[in-house]
Design a protein around this motif. Sequence first.
Motif, PDB file in Angstrom:
ATOM      1  N   ARG A 333    -112.835  20.375  31.539  1.00 47.40           N
ATOM      2  CA  ARG A 333    -111.966  19.586  30.281  1.00 47.40           C
ATOM      3  C   ARG A 333    -113.098  19.112  29.584  1.00 47.40           C
ATOM      4  NH1 ARG A 333    -108.863  17.619  34.778  1.00 47.40           N
ATOM      5  NH2 ARG A 333    -110.037  15.842  35.014  1.00 47.40           N
ATOM      6  N   GLN A 334    -113.971  18.458  29.923  1.00 44.91           N
ATOM      7  CA  GLN A 334    -115.121  17.646  29.092  1.00 44.91           C
ATOM      8  C   GLN A 334    -116.147  18.650  28.289  1.00 44.91           C
ATOM      9  OE1 GLN A 334    -114.288  14.615  28.213  1.00 44.91           O
ATOM     10  NE2 GLN A 334    -113.100  14.391  29.711  1.00 44.91           N
ATOM     11  N   LEU A 335    -116.497  19.364  28.823  1.00 40.42           N
ATOM     12  CA  LEU A 335    -117.700  20.474  28.600  1.00 40.42           C
ATOM     13  C   LEU A 335    -117.305  21.809  28.222  1.00 40.42           C
ATOM     14  CD1 LEU A 335    -120.842  18.935  30.069  1.00 40.42           C
ATOM     15  CD2 LEU A 335    -119.945  18.486  28.038  1.00 40.42           C
ATOM     16  N   GLY A 336    -116.172  22.381  28.862  1.00 41.77           N
ATOM     17  CA  GLY A 336    -115.739  23.749  28.809  1.00 41.77           C
ATOM     18  C   GLY A 336    -115.986  24.490  29.874  1.00 41.77           C
ATOM     19  N   GLU A 337    -115.677  25.700  30.130  1.00 39.36           N
ATOM     20  CA  GLU A 337    -115.550  26.518  31.064  1.00 39.36           C
ATOM     21  C   GLU A 337    -117.070  26.899  31.427  1.00 39.36           C
ATOM     22  OE1 GLU A 337    -114.565  28.564  34.447  1.00 39.36           O
ATOM     23  OE2 GLU A 337    -113.312  27.330  32.988  1.00 39.36           O
ATOM     24  N   ASP A 338    -118.014  27.184  30.441  1.00 42.84           N
ATOM     25  CA  ASP A 338    -119.255  27.846  30.490  1.00 42.84           C
ATOM     26  C   ASP A 338    -120.023  26.523  31.433  1.00 42.84           C
ATOM     27  OD1 ASP A 338    -118.854  29.911  29.301  1.00 42.84           O
ATOM     28  OD2 ASP A 338    -119.836  29.225  27.574  1.00 42.84           O
ATOM     29  N   ALA A 339    -119.714  25.361  31.168  1.00 44.29           N
ATOM     30  CA  ALA A 339    -120.596  24.477  32.018  1.00 44.29           C
ATOM     31  C   ALA A 339    -120.049  24.385  33.533  1.00 44.29           C
ATOM     32  CB  ALA A 339    -120.337  23.026  31.377  1.00 44.29           C
TER      33      ALA A 339
END
Length: 646
Positions: A333-339
């Motif tokens: 939610r906060q940094l995206g799927e890559d994170a």
Amino acid sequence: MTYAYGPWHDGPDPLAPPADLRAALDEIGRDVLGGSSPRAALEELLRRGTRTTTGLDELTRRIWQRRSEIQRRNNLDGTLNEVRRLLDEALDAEKRALFPDPSDDARFDEARLDALPPGTAAAVRELAEYPWRSEQGRENYQKIQELLGKELLDSRFEGMKEALQSTRPEDVERVRQMLADLNALLAAHAQGFSDVHERFTEFMRRHGEFFPENPKNVDELIDALAARAAAAQRMLNSMTPEQRAELAELSQQAFGSPELAQQLSNLDAQLRALRPGEDWESAGRFRGNNPMGLGEGAQAMADLAELDALAEQLAQSYPGASLDDLDLEALTRQLGEDAAVDARRLSELERELRGQGLFERSPDGSLRLSPKALRRLGETALSDVVRTLRGRTGERETASAGAAGEPTGSTRPWRFGDTQPWDASRTVRNAVLRTASAGGAAVRLDVADVEITETEHRSRAAVALCVDTSWSMVQEGRWLPMKRTALALHQLISTRFRNDALQLITFGRYAAPVELGDLVGLEGAWEQGTNAHHALLLAGRHLRRHPDARPVVLMVTDGEPTAHLEADGVAEFSYPPLPQTIRRTIGEVDRLAKLGAAVTVFRLGDDPRLTSFVNLIARRSGGRVVAPDLDGLGAAVVDDYLRNRR
């Protein structure tokens, strides 16, 4: 053979490359050899990341950057500004409607409007019973009441503002009834009623549409509500006292009735009592230009709390920390799927490193490298030495037959340049199996089928490797090359010359025989003294335990001896060295020479006193002095071992 294909929904990526354990172990090994503990080295690897995976430090940096952006871009006066705008438009429209009317009633209403208090909340309260003549004024005032109701609800219930796109009277009544039932349910839970589960089930049946979290029981419901309510309270704490007072007064006009504000106040009080551990007191600082409503402000505070929790999880500084603790959904939610993918890979890497038996617990409970990990580090260290030796394979040169080439009992695939005899039975067997697997009839030998018989020299050597562990070795950057040298020599002897007896001896103020794992994990410590006397004494004891073996003594040092061992076992330190220290050290060199051992000293550094002393050792023992650079230390030691063994 049939295959079935289907969509991939969740879980580990089946096409993701496996964790590169060898590369990870090499990085951990470098840190351990440099003096870090295995646990610290593992943590450092996870913080730094790998060639293909972002580390915890970078994820943490992005977490704090995201947190800073939320506070830097936004402010919390969005609802107050919107109410003020709607009120100003309503008053302008009403005055335009009153101006053409010459009646006294119109002049009275104008005077009433002119006498309104300057504060937004007080003006809205005064107009609660005002008979609007302007249609736009009446609509704007209703919008103010609806906006306040939606924002108050959205600050306590995520997504409520979108759910209440229309605010028909029946919709408002449903919300009021939900709040009344919710407060009754929480009160029953707080008092310990036995039918709380049945009440919860009935409540969700009637009002489940307001709770997209879909809680499974009353505790999950309370957790979700308390987290949101605490975020709303932190938002209020972040406002100025004047803004809080305005909102408190305006909330009485939500949906045109103070009942909603009262129900929400009761809900907040119950949630605070049920979940006192939530953060109800802290505040944030918002300094941007983007105005947020109450719902958006509460969501921003919830995001800040989630980011703080993620930062704590990524820091891994609490007892029992593990990357399995990471909330991957929150990270997405906060940094995206890559994170989340990077975090999952790091977690898998940590799990694989522990699961593959590369770490073990020592008797004192600390983490250390396992023999399996040490073997892998030794292979890497020996490979580096072999490359430095310009293609030598680690075996000494020999053209003689007989004992020098006796089989070890094992075989291996033939490599270009091998001169050992073929193992005929295994070679033919390989050819038959290869042909049968390919469906062929005629058996033909291929170079890939050939296996050779491993041979080794049956003469034994007793090897004592004495390494200086005084503080100067750490200070001058010689700690890591020293350990890699020991690893390479240990790997060579344990794999190629298994009959040889290797003893690793460390010497600082005192000397001590150590196992490879203890030497690899040894941390540099401030200690005065270079007790070569004690080290050579222990080397002589090792050689005497193997009288049938060829004696080999190798010493790595960067300083002249400044300590010796007294008869009572106490080390005597002095700088400059005492004559007694020099005399006792040379005495041990002479005793080793009587055993047939030529001491080879690997001199690190160009100190004239050190140079003079090691030259003396070489002359007295018939040995030699080698002055390698740090990168060539391992190759020099291995090469000298092979020379002495010949």
